[in-house]
Scaffold this motif. Structure first.
Motif, short mmCIF file in Angstrom:
data_model
loop_
_atom_site.label_atom_id
_atom_site.label_comp_id
_atom_site.label_asym_id
_atom_site.label_seq_id
_atom_site.Cartn_x
_atom_site.Cartn_y
_atom_site.Cartn_z
N ARG A 226 31.97 71.49 12.34
CA ARG A 226 33.19 70.71 12.15
C ARG A 226 34.40 71.60 11.87
O ARG A 226 35.52 71.29 12.28
CB ARG A 226 33.02 69.72 11.00
N ARG A 227 34.17 72.73 11.19
CA ARG A 227 35.26 73.65 10.89
C ARG A 227 35.86 74.19 12.19
O ARG A 227 37.09 74.31 12.32
CB ARG A 227 34.75 74.79 10.02
N ARG B 186 37.91 71.40 13.76
CA ARG B 186 39.16 71.14 13.04
C ARG B 186 40.23 72.15 13.35
O ARG B 186 41.43 71.86 13.23
CB ARG B 186 38.90 71.13 11.54
N GLN B 187 39.85 73.35 13.74
CA GLN B 187 40.82 74.39 14.05
C GLN B 187 41.49 74.15 15.40
O GLN B 187 42.40 74.88 15.78
CB GLN B 187 40.16 75.76 14.04
#
Length: 87
Positions: free
Chosen positions: A44-45, A48-49
């Protein structure tokens, strides 16, 4: 001519103890669920970027779901609760 070693009484008792040990199942299942959450958060990180979703990210999310499902199976122990039918 293969001669497999016979399972000893001590090893069968330890296997039975693990199946009946609630705290052992909670610790190992919880560890798998938390590791699945960690892998999912890493995927997810990246999303999200603003990076495009690649096959690697999809594979990470699928692997995380598999880890979490494995943890739930260990905690619930569906095999140990099954009853054999006798006719």
């Amino acid at each position: 001519m293969s001669t497999a070693p016979e399972p000893t009484a001590a090893s069968s008792k330890s296997i039975q103890a693990f199946k009946n040990c609630w705290s052992c199942r909670v610790i190992s299942g919880g560890g798998l669920i938390l590791s699945g959450a960690y892998v999912f958060s890493a995927a997810r990180r990246v999303m999200r970027q603003g990076a495009s979703i690649s096959m690697g990210t999809v594979a990470q999310i699928t692997f995380a779901a598999g880890l979490a499902a494995w943890g739930l199976v260990i905690i619930t122990d569906p095999v140990g609760k099954a009853q054999r039918k006798t006719t």
